[in-house]
Design a protein around this motif. Structure first.
Motif, PDB file in Angstrom:
ATOM      1  N   LEU A   1       0.593  -0.902  -0.139  1.00 56.00           N
ATOM      2  CA  LEU A   1       0.092  -0.066  -0.214  1.00 56.00           C
ATOM      3  C   LEU A   1       0.870   1.178  -0.066  1.00 56.00           C
ATOM      4  O   LEU A   1       0.356   2.378  -0.509  1.00 56.00           O
ATOM      5  CB  LEU A   1      -1.098   0.023   0.915  1.00 56.00           C
ATOM      6  CG  LEU A   1      -1.957   1.019   1.367  1.00 56.00           C
ATOM      7  CD1 LEU A   1      -2.898   1.119   0.285  1.00 56.00           C
ATOM      8  CD2 LEU A   1      -2.847   0.766   2.621  1.00 56.00           C
ATOM      9  N   ALA A   2       2.092   1.222   0.859  1.00 57.10           N
ATOM     10  CA  ALA A   2       2.982   2.320   0.744  1.00 57.10           C
ATOM     11  C   ALA A   2       3.558   2.891  -0.706  1.00 57.10           C
ATOM     12  O   ALA A   2       3.488   3.766  -0.993  1.00 57.10           O
ATOM     13  CB  ALA A   2       3.826   2.106   1.765  1.00 57.10           C
ATOM     14  N   VAL A   3       3.643   1.665  -1.426  1.00 57.66           N
ATOM     15  CA  VAL A   3       3.983   1.840  -2.811  1.00 57.66           C
ATOM     16  C   VAL A   3       3.198   2.521  -3.561  1.00 57.66           C
ATOM     17  O   VAL A   3       3.351   3.727  -4.126  1.00 57.66           O
ATOM     18  CB  VAL A   3       4.265   0.322  -3.619  1.00 57.66           C
ATOM     19  CG1 VAL A   3       4.446   0.764  -4.961  1.00 57.66           C
ATOM     20  CG2 VAL A   3       5.540  -0.157  -2.833  1.00 57.66           C
ATOM     21  N   LEU A   4       1.841   2.181  -3.409  1.00 59.91           N
ATOM     22  CA  LEU A   4       0.773   2.929  -4.314  1.00 59.91           C
ATOM     23  C   LEU A   4       0.508   4.306  -3.880  1.00 59.91           C
ATOM     24  O   LEU A   4       0.280   5.220  -4.449  1.00 59.91           O
ATOM     25  CB  LEU A   4      -0.526   2.157  -4.131  1.00 59.91           C
ATOM     26  CG  LEU A   4      -0.747   0.782  -4.891  1.00 59.91           C
ATOM     27  CD1 LEU A   4      -2.024   0.240  -4.832  1.00 59.91           C
ATOM     28  CD2 LEU A   4      -0.162   0.646  -6.563  1.00 59.91           C
ATOM     29  N   LEU A   5       0.785   4.540  -2.441  1.00 54.59           N
ATOM     30  CA  LEU A   5       0.491   5.840  -2.125  1.00 54.59           C
ATOM     31  C   LEU A   5       1.597   6.766  -2.262  1.00 54.59           C
ATOM     32  O   LEU A   5       1.472   8.006  -2.316  1.00 54.59           O
ATOM     33  CB  LEU A   5       0.395   5.650  -0.571  1.00 54.59           C
ATOM     34  CG  LEU A   5      -1.008   5.158   0.075  1.00 54.59           C
ATOM     35  CD1 LEU A   5      -0.838   4.941   1.684  1.00 54.59           C
ATOM     36  CD2 LEU A   5      -2.278   5.816  -0.471  1.00 54.59           C
ATOM     37  N   LEU A   6       2.756   6.393  -2.835  1.00 47.98           N
ATOM     38  CA  LEU A   6       3.902   6.952  -2.976  1.00 47.98           C
ATOM     39  C   LEU A   6       4.051   7.595  -4.460  1.00 47.98           C
ATOM     40  O   LEU A   6       4.454   8.564  -4.808  1.00 47.98           O
ATOM     41  CB  LEU A   6       5.075   6.351  -2.818  1.00 47.98           C
ATOM     42  CG  LEU A   6       5.693   6.509  -1.608  1.00 47.98           C
ATOM     43  CD1 LEU A   6       7.125   5.462  -0.928  1.00 47.98           C
ATOM     44  CD2 LEU A   6       6.184   7.716  -0.893  1.00 47.98           C
ATOM     45  N   VAL A   7       3.160   6.797  -5.383  1.00 50.37           N
ATOM     46  CA  VAL A   7       3.283   6.873  -6.918  1.00 50.37           C
ATOM     47  C   VAL A   7       2.871   8.190  -7.345  1.00 50.37           C
ATOM     48  O   VAL A   7       3.680   9.044  -7.942  1.00 50.37           O
ATOM     49  CB  VAL A   7       2.547   5.792  -7.634  1.00 50.37           C
ATOM     50  CG1 VAL A   7       2.516   6.090  -9.121  1.00 50.37           C
ATOM     51  CG2 VAL A   7       3.374   4.546  -7.533  1.00 50.37           C
ATOM     52  N   PRO A   8       1.633   8.728  -6.785  1.00 48.13           N
ATOM     53  CA  PRO A   8       1.333   9.883  -7.500  1.00 48.13           C
ATOM     54  C   PRO A   8       1.942  11.309  -6.980  1.00 48.13           C
ATOM     55  O   PRO A   8       2.557  12.021  -7.940  1.00 48.13           O
ATOM     56  CB  PRO A   8      -0.156  10.286  -6.959  1.00 48.13           C
ATOM     57  CG  PRO A   8      -0.705   8.657  -6.579  1.00 48.13           C
ATOM     58  CD  PRO A   8       0.660   8.077  -6.173  1.00 48.13           C
ATOM     59  N   PRO A   9       2.401  11.548  -5.737  1.00 52.98           N
ATOM     60  CA  PRO A   9       3.115  12.840  -5.498  1.00 52.98           C
ATOM     61  C   PRO A   9       4.394  12.733  -5.828  1.00 52.98           C
ATOM     62  O   PRO A   9       4.914  13.746  -5.793  1.00 52.98           O
ATOM     63  CB  PRO A   9       2.881  12.845  -3.807  1.00 52.98           C
ATOM     64  CG  PRO A   9       2.690  11.277  -3.651  1.00 52.98           C
ATOM     65  CD  PRO A   9       1.811  10.546  -4.510  1.00 52.98           C
ATOM     66  N   VAL A  10       5.196  11.469  -6.187  1.00 46.63           N
ATOM     67  CA  VAL A  10       6.431  11.786  -6.510  1.00 46.63           C
ATOM     68  C   VAL A  10       6.719  11.932  -8.079  1.00 46.63           C
ATOM     69  O   VAL A  10       7.739  11.605  -8.758  1.00 46.63           O
ATOM     70  CB  VAL A  10       7.359  10.673  -5.875  1.00 46.63           C
ATOM     71  CG1 VAL A  10       7.389  10.581  -4.506  1.00 46.63           C
ATOM     72  CG2 VAL A  10       7.178   9.125  -6.715  1.00 46.63           C
ATOM     73  N   HIS A  11       5.530  11.858  -8.720  1.00 45.53           N
ATOM     74  CA  HIS A  11       5.715  11.822 -10.210  1.00 45.53           C
ATOM     75  C   HIS A  11       6.104  13.288 -10.670  1.00 45.53           C
ATOM     76  O   HIS A  11       5.871  14.222 -10.028  1.00 45.53           O
ATOM     77  CB  HIS A  11       4.037  11.908 -10.920  1.00 45.53           C
ATOM     78  CG  HIS A  11       4.108  11.438 -12.168  1.00 45.53           C
ATOM     79  ND1 HIS A  11       4.294  12.374 -13.354  1.00 45.53           N
ATOM     80  CD2 HIS A  11       3.879  10.047 -12.956  1.00 45.53           C
ATOM     81  CE1 HIS A  11       4.347  12.070 -14.467  1.00 45.53           C
ATOM     82  NE2 HIS A  11       4.065  10.643 -14.193  1.00 45.53           N
TER      83      HIS A  11
END
Length: 404
Positions: A131-141
């Protein structure tokens, strides 16, 4: 065939990759002088003039009609339904300095809402690391940072669209509101409307259409200009600029092909791409209401004129590659190809930015970089859909937490 032996480490590898993306974006944000709010200055003026009862289109690139508002820069334009409703993004109802702060905060509100929706949707399905992976994807784009840097609505709209995908089945009308306001940038959202149409999500589509029509009518009433004339003004302004990037086949304009024909061909390619992959997924895989939007998200970055702030929609596709990477079913080859795809979808505009900067005065080379990026992204999108079929799509996701 050799199986992926990195399944236990894949969430850690992905988290490390996301943190690296975040570090690169942070460094570039500082290098680019932080929050310049350059786009706020142009779009705020369009909204402000409209609210003052003036048609903003003839004012683009001209001396200021009202000194306290200032001149609209020549490169700016928008669609007619955004001149009033665009204030939801650019705060034309506020003084400029307050609008700058408003747009900055709106970026983080939009991404926070998206992350909350992701968390609520997958907290019972994925492990904490996954879940941490998915939560990181948008804001670090990269394009979230880029959108924030310019104060452009692109990053906000991409967050709204991804939220609409995730809640669309249960909350049709809310998804419609999000889609309607996302249509303030039709170069991102219009092709996504096709998928809502294919899926017969009529409540969402009608709600979105109602917002677009209301926004268009509001601009017409505020400026006392015929709605069709407003659309003509749009086509004659920013999108018709000679330096405007027109999508995948953009470089044909250097060989005498008209911009109108190039746009029509790009639109056709984008629609065929979206429809073809939609049919492929429907025939070959059990695809739910979320993944089915991936082809349209991919097509949205090459089907029509585009700028680097709008590419955050690719975070949606990158997230599904991450889910695939965290599956034990992947072969090692597919794992590393997926890992590369995640990196490209997240950071390709960084590479394009470097290329464009190097060839600053060579527009042919600059545009060639952008078109090559679009072609690679299109291929990556096809590969993602192929993997989703190959590894069982939704069944793969629901088995992740059990480690199956």
């Amino acid at each position: 065939m050799k199986k992926n032996t990195l399944e236990n480490k894949s969430p850690v590898l992905l988290i490390a990759a996301m943190l690296l993306c975040a570090a690169v974006c942070a460094v570039l944000f500082v290098y680019l002088d932080g929050y310049t709010a350059y786009d706020v200055k142009g779009h705020w003026k369009i909204c402000r003039y409209t609210l003052e009862g003036l048609n903003p289109y003839p004012l683009i690139g001209q001396p200021a009609a009202i000194e306290s508002i200032g001149a609209i820069p020549a490169a700016f334009s928008t669609v007619p339904w955004s001149c009033v409703f665009g204030s939801a993004f650019y705060a034309g109802f506020l003084p400029l300095e307050a609008a700058r702060a408003y747009v900055f905060v709106m970026h983080f509100v939009a991404v926070a809402v998206l992350l909350l929706v992701i968390y609520n949707k997958y907290k019972g399905v994925l492990s904490k690391k996954q879940l941490a992976v998915l939560l990181l994807v948008p804001p670090v784009h990269f394009s979230f940072m880029y959108s924030l840097h310019f104060g452009n609505a692109g990053g906000i709209i991409c967050c709204m669209l991804m939220t609409a995908f995730l809640i669309g089945k249960k909350h049709s009308y809310i998804a419609g509101v999000l889609l309607g306001f996302a249509m303030m940038k039709p170069q991102i959202a219009a092709i996504i409307c096709l998928v809502f149409l294919f899926e017969k999500r009529f409540k969402t589509l009608f709600t979105a259409a109602g917002i677009v029509i209301a926004g268009w009518a509001a601009t017409s009433l505020a400026t006392a200009v015929n709605p069709i004339d407003l659309l003509k003004y749009t086509l004659e302004s920013g999108t018709a600029a000679s330096t405007q990037y027109l999508g995948l086949l953009n470089n044909l304009k250097y060989f005498g092909v008209s911009s109108t024909l190039i746009l029509l061909m790009n639109v056709a390619i984008g629609c065929v791409y979206t429809l073809g992959l939609y049919i492929y997924l429907k025939k070959r895989a059990r695809v739910d209401s979320v993944f089915i939007f991936v082809p349209a998200c991919i097509a949205s970055v090459f089907w029509i004129y585009k700028n680097g702030t709008d590419y955050m929609i690719l975070a949606f596709a990158a997230a599904f590659f991450c889910l695939l990477c965290m599956s034990k079913k992947l072969t090692a080859a597919d794992f590393f190809a997926s890992l590369f795809s995640v990196a490209w979808l997240q950071m390709s505009r960084c590479a394009v930015y470097l290329g464009v900067t190097f060839f600053e005065d060579n527009y042919f080379a600059r545009d060639l970089f952008k078109s090559a990026d679009g072609l690679i992204i299109a291929i990556v999108g096809i590969y993602l859909c192929r993997l989703w079929v190959k590894y069982g799509g939704e069944e793969l996701v629901i088995k992740l937490k059990q480690g199956k």
